[in-house]
Structures are given as structure tokens and as C-alpha cells.
Design a protein around this motif. Structure first.
Motif, PDB file in Angstrom:
ATOM      1  N   LYS A  67       8.400   0.813   1.544  1.00  0.00           N
ATOM      2  CA  LYS A  67       8.433  -0.635   1.320  1.00  0.00           C
ATOM      3  C   LYS A  67       7.253  -1.277   2.039  1.00  0.00           C
ATOM      4  CE  LYS A  67      12.042  -2.945   0.379  1.00  0.00           C
ATOM      5  NZ  LYS A  67      12.765  -3.836  -0.311  1.00  0.00           N
ATOM      6  N   LEU A  68       6.394  -1.937   1.287  1.00  0.00           N
ATOM      7  CA  LEU A  68       5.236  -2.653   1.821  1.00  0.00           C
ATOM      8  C   LEU A  68       5.410  -4.116   1.449  1.00  0.00           C
ATOM      9  CD1 LEU A  68       2.451  -2.426   3.207  1.00  0.00           C
ATOM     10  CD2 LEU A  68       1.462  -2.181   0.941  1.00  0.00           C
ATOM     11  N   LEU A  69       5.591  -4.947   2.472  1.00  0.00           N
ATOM     12  CA  LEU A  69       5.953  -6.352   2.292  1.00  0.00           C
ATOM     13  C   LEU A  69       7.274  -6.422   1.529  1.00  0.00           C
ATOM     14  CD1 LEU A  69       2.472  -7.936   1.579  1.00  0.00           C
ATOM     15  CD2 LEU A  69       3.668  -7.787   3.751  1.00  0.00           C
ATOM     16  N   LEU A  70       7.271  -6.795   0.271  1.00  0.00           N
ATOM     17  CA  LEU A  70       8.520  -6.905  -0.485  1.00  0.00           C
ATOM     18  C   LEU A  70       8.649  -5.879  -1.607  1.00  0.00           C
ATOM     19  CD1 LEU A  70       8.609 -10.801  -0.780  1.00  0.00           C
ATOM     20  CD2 LEU A  70       9.821  -9.367   0.861  1.00  0.00           C
ATOM     21  N   TRP A  71       7.645  -5.008  -1.778  1.00  0.00           N
ATOM     22  CA  TRP A  71       7.628  -4.090  -2.909  1.00  0.00           C
ATOM     23  C   TRP A  71       7.695  -2.642  -2.449  1.00  0.00           C
ATOM     24  CZ3 TRP A  71       4.022  -8.046  -2.319  1.00  0.00           C
ATOM     25  CH2 TRP A  71       4.203  -9.133  -3.159  1.00  0.00           C
ATOM     26  N   GLU A  72       8.268  -1.827  -3.316  1.00  0.00           N
ATOM     27  CA  GLU A  72       8.227  -0.386  -3.111  1.00  0.00           C
ATOM     28  C   GLU A  72       6.895   0.103  -3.691  1.00  0.00           C
ATOM     29  OE1 GLU A  72      10.475   2.021  -1.953  1.00  0.00           O
ATOM     30  OE2 GLU A  72      11.779   0.433  -1.185  1.00  0.00           O
ATOM     31  N   VAL A  73       6.115   0.794  -2.864  1.00  0.00           N
ATOM     32  CA  VAL A  73       4.823   1.298  -3.312  1.00  0.00           C
ATOM     33  C   VAL A  73       4.749   2.795  -3.038  1.00  0.00           C
ATOM     34  CG1 VAL A  73       3.589  -0.873  -2.983  1.00  0.00           C
ATOM     35  CG2 VAL A  73       3.725   0.740  -1.116  1.00  0.00           C
ATOM     36  N   ASN A  74       3.824   3.443  -3.724  1.00  0.00           N
ATOM     37  CA  ASN A  74       3.582   4.852  -3.500  1.00  0.00           C
ATOM     38  C   ASN A  74       3.230   5.055  -2.026  1.00  0.00           C
ATOM     39  OD1 ASN A  74       2.153   7.361  -3.260  1.00  0.00           O
ATOM     40  ND2 ASN A  74       1.969   7.376  -5.494  1.00  0.00           N
ATOM     41  N   ILE A  75       3.659   6.182  -1.471  1.00  0.00           N
ATOM     42  CA  ILE A  75       3.440   6.444  -0.048  1.00  0.00           C
ATOM     43  C   ILE A  75       1.953   6.467   0.285  1.00  0.00           C
ATOM     44  CG2 ILE A  75       3.530   8.954  -0.234  1.00  0.00           C
ATOM     45  CD1 ILE A  75       4.996   6.873   2.638  1.00  0.00           C
ATOM     46  N   TRP A  76       1.124   6.926  -0.655  1.00  0.00           N
ATOM     47  CA  TRP A  76      -0.319   6.986  -0.379  1.00  0.00           C
ATOM     48  C   TRP A  76      -0.953   5.604  -0.374  1.00  0.00           C
ATOM     49  CZ3 TRP A  76      -2.457  10.667   2.113  1.00  0.00           C
ATOM     50  CH2 TRP A  76      -1.871  11.922   2.093  1.00  0.00           C
ATOM     51  N   VAL A  77      -0.426   4.681  -1.144  1.00  0.00           N
ATOM     52  CA  VAL A  77      -0.909   3.295  -1.094  1.00  0.00           C
ATOM     53  C   VAL A  77      -0.564   2.700   0.259  1.00  0.00           C
ATOM     54  CG1 VAL A  77      -0.629   0.985  -2.087  1.00  0.00           C
ATOM     55  CG2 VAL A  77      -0.760   2.984  -3.588  1.00  0.00           C
ATOM     56  N   TYR A  78       0.647   2.969   0.734  1.00  0.00           N
ATOM     57  CA  TYR A  78       1.066   2.500   2.052  1.00  0.00           C
ATOM     58  C   TYR A  78       0.177   3.092   3.143  1.00  0.00           C
ATOM     59  CZ  TYR A  78       3.930   2.014   6.246  1.00  0.00           C
ATOM     60  OH  TYR A  78       4.363   1.730   7.512  1.00  0.00           O
ATOM     61  N   ARG A  79      -0.071   4.398   3.060  1.00  0.00           N
ATOM     62  CA  ARG A  79      -0.896   5.059   4.076  1.00  0.00           C
ATOM     63  C   ARG A  79      -2.320   4.513   4.067  1.00  0.00           C
ATOM     64  NH1 ARG A  79       1.413  11.018   2.645  1.00  0.00           N
ATOM     65  NH2 ARG A  79       3.338  10.825   3.849  1.00  0.00           N
ATOM     66  N   LEU A  80      -2.879   4.330   2.886  1.00  0.00           N
ATOM     67  CA  LEU A  80      -4.241   3.795   2.803  1.00  0.00           C
ATOM     68  C   LEU A  80      -4.316   2.359   3.320  1.00  0.00           C
ATOM     69  CD1 LEU A  80      -5.522   5.248  -0.574  1.00  0.00           C
ATOM     70  CD2 LEU A  80      -6.236   5.870   1.734  1.00  0.00           C
ATOM     71  N   SER A  81      -3.264   1.573   3.101  1.00  0.00           N
ATOM     72  CA  SER A  81      -3.274   0.199   3.623  1.00  0.00           C
ATOM     73  C   SER A  81      -3.248   0.210   5.147  1.00  0.00           C
ATOM     74  CB  SER A  81      -2.104  -0.604   3.060  1.00  0.00           C
ATOM     75  OG  SER A  81      -0.877  -0.138   3.578  1.00  0.00           O
ATOM     76  N   ARG A  82      -2.483   1.112   5.746  1.00  0.00           N
ATOM     77  CA  ARG A  82      -2.439   1.229   7.209  1.00  0.00           C
ATOM     78  C   ARG A  82      -3.773   1.714   7.757  1.00  0.00           C
ATOM     79  NH1 ARG A  82       1.641  -1.543   9.558  1.00  0.00           N
ATOM     80  NH2 ARG A  82       3.305  -1.577   8.061  1.00  0.00           N
ATOM     81  N   LEU A  83      -4.362   2.694   7.112  1.00  0.00           N
ATOM     82  CA  LEU A  83      -5.653   3.212   7.558  1.00  0.00           C
ATOM     83  C   LEU A  83      -6.746   2.151   7.411  1.00  0.00           C
ATOM     84  CD1 LEU A  83      -7.162   5.654   8.662  1.00  0.00           C
ATOM     85  CD2 LEU A  83      -7.527   6.380   6.304  1.00  0.00           C
TER      86      LEU A  83
END
Length: 69
Positions: free
Chosen positions: A31-47
Motif C-alpha cells: 500500500k502506497l498512500l491510498l493505492w495498492e501498487v506493485n512491490i517494485w514500484v513501492y521499492r523504487l519510490s523509497r529508493l
């Protein structure tokens, strides 16, 4: 409001640790903000956030060095 350069360094470290922690997550989505996103999208946003805050920190540190010369 101007933040201290130390705050940028702390944020960069926190986001980097969050990225590293996400590497051990076995889920396919996160979960990123209010949406479920692919784990790699989440990881790339953190990086990306970690790299961005580190860049801000280094820019402020270099600007401080330039003014001292």
C-alpha cells in the motif's frame, strides 16, 4: 521554511532503511498512500526518495563549503 541539512541526511537514511526492509517483504503488492501498487514500484519510490534527500543534503553541504572559501 528552511530545514537543517541534518534533517535531509536523516530522511535519506530512513528511506534507505525502508527500501532495504522492503527487500525482505514477500508480498507482491504494497500500500502506497491510498493505492495498492506493485512491490517494485513501492521499492523504487523509497529508493528515489532516499537518493533525492541525499542529493539535497550533499548540495547544501557543498554550497556551505563554497561560502566558506
Amino acid at each position: 521554511m528552511k530545514m537543517s541539512k541534518t534533517v535531509y541526511l536523516v530522511l535519506a537514511i530512513l528511506f534507505l532503511l525502508s527500501f532495504i526492509d522492503s527487500l525482505f517483504d514477500t508480498g507482491a503488492t504494497h500500500k502506497l498512500l491510498l493505492w495498492e501498487v506493485n512491490i517494485w514500484v513501492y521499492r523504487l519510490s523509497r529508493l528515489a526518495a532516499a537518493v533525492l534527500f541525499m542529493k539535497f543534503y550533499l548540495d547544501m553541504k557543498n554550497a556551505e563549503k563554497q561560502t566558506l572559501k
